[in-house]
Design an enzyme around this catalytic site. Structure first.
Site, PDB file in Angstrom:
ATOM      1  N   ARG A  20       0.836  -1.210   0.000  1.00 32.76           N
ATOM      2  CA  ARG A  20       0.000   0.000   0.000  1.00 32.76           C
ATOM      3  C   ARG A  20       0.869   1.259   0.000  1.00 32.76           C
ATOM      4  NH1 ARG A  20      -3.775  -0.898   4.966  1.00 32.76           N
ATOM      5  NH2 ARG A  20      -1.740  -1.532   5.735  1.00 32.76           N
ATOM      6  N   ASN A  38      -6.329  -3.005   1.892  1.00 37.79           N
ATOM      7  CA  ASN A  38      -6.248  -4.447   2.088  1.00 37.79           C
ATOM      8  C   ASN A  38      -7.656  -5.006   2.160  1.00 37.79           C
ATOM      9  OD1 ASN A  38      -3.458  -4.493   2.195  1.00 37.79           O
ATOM     10  ND2 ASN A  38      -3.352  -4.535   4.421  1.00 37.79           N
TER      11      ASN A  38
END
Length: 92
Positions: A20, A38
C-alpha cells in the site's frame, strides 16, 4: 485528455510487505488520485483516477509489483465510471 477511473484487484504476497505504501508513492508521483485498501481475503483493492497515460503507467507499476518484498500472482483491472478524489491514500 479525459480522466478515467480503474478498479484494480491484486492477489499474491501483497499484505504486510509495504504494498500500500509503494502503491501510494507511485500514484502520487504520477498524479493519480483514489485509494488502496487491504481486503479480508488477503488481496488488495485499488480505485485510481487520472489521465489515460498516467493510469497506464500506474497499472504497469502495480502489475510489476511496486513493493520490493511483495509478489503479485494475480492482477485484474476494469474501467469503471469516473470518480473524483482529492488525493491518493490508504483506506482502512
Amino acid at each position: 485528455m479525459v480522466d478515467k477511473t480503474v478498479e484494480i484487484h491484486v492477489d499474491g504476497l501483497v499484505q504486510g510487505v509495504g504494498f500500500r505504501y509503494y502503491t501510494t508513492k507511485a500514484a502520487r508521483r504520477l498524479d493519480i488520485t483514489g485509494w488502496v485498501a487491504n481486503q479480508s481475503d488477503g488481496s488488495v483493492k485499488i480505485i485510481a483516477s487520472g489521465k489515460d497515460p498516467q493510469l497506464n503507467q500506474f497499472i504497469q507499476i502495480i502489475k510489476d509489483d511496486p513493493a520490493p518484498l511483495g509478489r503479485v500472482t494475480h492482477f485484474s483491472s476494469n474501467y469503471i465510471p469516473f470518480q473524483s478524489f482529492n488525493e491518493f491514500g490508504v483506506k482502512y
